[in-house]
Design a protein around this motif. Structure first.
Motif, PDB file in Angstrom:
ATOM      1  N   MET A 118       0.915  10.020  -2.931  1.00  0.00           N
ATOM      2  CA  MET A 118       0.504   9.350  -3.831  1.00  0.00           C
ATOM      3  C   MET A 118       0.093   7.745  -3.818  1.00  0.00           C
ATOM      4  SD  MET A 118       1.631   9.169  -7.831  1.00  0.00           S
ATOM      5  CE  MET A 118       0.882  10.685  -8.476  1.00  0.00           C
ATOM      6  N   LYS A 119      -1.053   7.463  -3.921  1.00  0.00           N
ATOM      7  CA  LYS A 119      -1.250   6.156  -3.891  1.00  0.00           C
ATOM      8  C   LYS A 119      -0.364   5.174  -5.059  1.00  0.00           C
ATOM      9  CE  LYS A 119      -5.971   6.515  -4.961  1.00  0.00           C
ATOM     10  NZ  LYS A 119      -7.047   6.261  -5.361  1.00  0.00           N
ATOM     11  N   ILE A 120      -0.293   3.883  -4.893  1.00  0.00           N
ATOM     12  CA  ILE A 120       0.486   3.166  -5.464  1.00  0.00           C
ATOM     13  C   ILE A 120      -0.554   2.292  -6.735  1.00  0.00           C
ATOM     14  CG2 ILE A 120       1.978   1.071  -5.899  1.00  0.00           C
ATOM     15  CD1 ILE A 120       3.319   1.985  -3.449  1.00  0.00           C
ATOM     16  N   LEU A 150       0.146   5.996  -8.794  1.00  0.00           N
ATOM     17  CA  LEU A 150       1.195   5.548  -9.715  1.00  0.00           C
ATOM     18  C   LEU A 150       1.177   4.642 -11.014  1.00  0.00           C
ATOM     19  CD1 LEU A 150       4.424   6.385  -9.772  1.00  0.00           C
ATOM     20  CD2 LEU A 150       4.742   4.419  -8.231  1.00  0.00           C
ATOM     21  N   SER A 151       0.406   3.485 -10.242  1.00  0.00           N
ATOM     22  CA  SER A 151       0.218   2.294 -11.468  1.00  0.00           C
ATOM     23  C   SER A 151      -0.641   3.221 -12.722  1.00  0.00           C
ATOM     24  CB  SER A 151      -0.641   1.387 -10.917  1.00  0.00           C
ATOM     25  OG  SER A 151      -1.874   1.762 -10.538  1.00  0.00           O
ATOM     26  N   GLN A 152      -1.523   3.906 -12.609  1.00  0.00           N
ATOM     27  CA  GLN A 152      -2.023   4.712 -13.745  1.00  0.00           C
ATOM     28  C   GLN A 152      -1.203   5.246 -14.617  1.00  0.00           C
ATOM     29  OE1 GLN A 152      -5.309   7.148 -12.710  1.00  0.00           O
ATOM     30  NE2 GLN A 152      -6.151   7.285 -14.879  1.00  0.00           N
ATOM     31  N   TYR A 153      -0.187   6.220 -13.842  1.00  0.00           N
ATOM     32  CA  TYR A 153       0.748   6.824 -14.762  1.00  0.00           C
ATOM     33  C   TYR A 153       1.996   6.040 -15.365  1.00  0.00           C
ATOM     34  CZ  TYR A 153      -1.472  10.934 -12.285  1.00  0.00           C
ATOM     35  OH  TYR A 153      -2.375  11.596 -11.863  1.00  0.00           O
ATOM     36  N   LYS A 206      -2.704  -0.990 -16.349  1.00  0.00           N
ATOM     37  CA  LYS A 206      -4.210  -0.275 -16.411  1.00  0.00           C
ATOM     38  C   LYS A 206      -5.106  -0.954 -15.469  1.00  0.00           C
ATOM     39  CE  LYS A 206      -7.495  -0.410 -20.093  1.00  0.00           C
ATOM     40  NZ  LYS A 206      -8.089  -0.680 -21.176  1.00  0.00           N
ATOM     41  N   GLU A 207      -5.146  -2.468 -15.628  1.00  0.00           N
ATOM     42  CA  GLU A 207      -6.267  -3.141 -14.492  1.00  0.00           C
ATOM     43  C   GLU A 207      -5.777  -3.042 -13.221  1.00  0.00           C
ATOM     44  OE1 GLU A 207      -8.693  -4.405 -15.456  1.00  0.00           O
ATOM     45  OE2 GLU A 207      -8.525  -4.353 -17.737  1.00  0.00           O
ATOM     46  N   MET A 208      -4.548  -2.473 -12.849  1.00  0.00           N
ATOM     47  CA  MET A 208      -4.207  -2.253 -11.308  1.00  0.00           C
ATOM     48  C   MET A 208      -4.652  -0.837 -10.975  1.00  0.00           C
ATOM     49  SD  MET A 208      -0.492  -4.126 -10.480  1.00  0.00           S
ATOM     50  CE  MET A 208      -0.183  -5.457 -11.704  1.00  0.00           C
ATOM     51  N   SER A 209      -5.114  -0.045 -11.868  1.00  0.00           N
ATOM     52  CA  SER A 209      -5.408   1.378 -11.548  1.00  0.00           C
ATOM     53  C   SER A 209      -6.814   1.287 -11.561  1.00  0.00           C
ATOM     54  CB  SER A 209      -4.747   2.298 -12.615  1.00  0.00           C
ATOM     55  OG  SER A 209      -5.182   2.112 -14.104  1.00  0.00           O
TER      56      SER A 209
END
Length: 198
Positions: A1-3, A9-12, A119-122
């Motif tokens: 899974m991507k970070i 992971l950032s989105q979750y 949220k911005e990192m996703s």
């Protein structure tokens, strides 16, 4: 899974932080309403919602070496709606009430700003002006609460080392985020340069 990025992971984590923000914001709004009702009860002597919003010398505290000296002081207790679960309690004094509300406001903003950052990192483009804007806000929030807390610690001559360490932690966290903001600015500049050369 991507970070970072979409479906990462950032989105979750952003979803989890949003849920925490909603819970803390509900607590903040409910506490403000509760203190409004307690103030009304204090001024009028009303007995409205006696089990949910208690205002008396005895609000159910267990008698021990810390509570016995406070037996004759006016105390408050706010329970969650339709339950016996206590949300907040304390000595009925404006200083404590303001302190509680400021603390809950900080927690609400902490989870809101961290949600926005994740949220911005996703997003597709991680280095974007919105990410920088939210990271700056998050940084300043942590630095402000650290400065206010350290000032309060020394002004009121508190004796808990854990309280001081907590505020120092928020200050350190704010400084780290300041460095991350600079990293994101450099990333945005390099991304813009790369887009121009393409």
């Amino acid at each position: 899974m991507k970070i970072i990025g979409k479906n990462s992971l950032s989105q979750y984590i952003s979803y989890l932080l949003f849920v925490l923000f909603v819970i803390i914001a509900f607590n903040l709004v409910y506490e403000i309403i509760g203190h409004g009702i307690l103030f009304y009860k204090y001024k009028t002597g009303s007995t409205v919602f006696p089990d949910t919003f208690a205002l008396a010398n005895d609000v159910g505290w267990t008698k021990n070496k810390w509570t016995i000296p406070m037996e004759n002081q006016l105390k408050f207790r706010i329970n969650y709606p339709f339950s016996e679960i206590q949300m907040v309690t304390g000595i009925y004094a404006s200083k404590q009430i303001i302190h509680n509300i400021i603390g809950m406001s900080f927690l609400s903003l902490f989870f809101l700003f961290s949600y926005q950052c994740f949220k911005e990192m996703s997003a597709d483009q991680i280095f974007n002006p919105n990410a920088i804007r939210w990271l700056k806000r998050f940084c300043f929030l942590n630095l402000i609460i650290a400065a206010a807390g350290i000032f309060e610690f020394f002004y009121f001559r508190m004796d808990s080392a854990y309280t001081l360490l907590t505020f120092l932690f928020f200050g350190f966290f704010g400084i780290i985020i300041l460095f991350i903001v600079e990293f994101f600015k450099k990333g945005l500049a390099l991304q813009a340069e790369n887009d121009l050369t393409i």
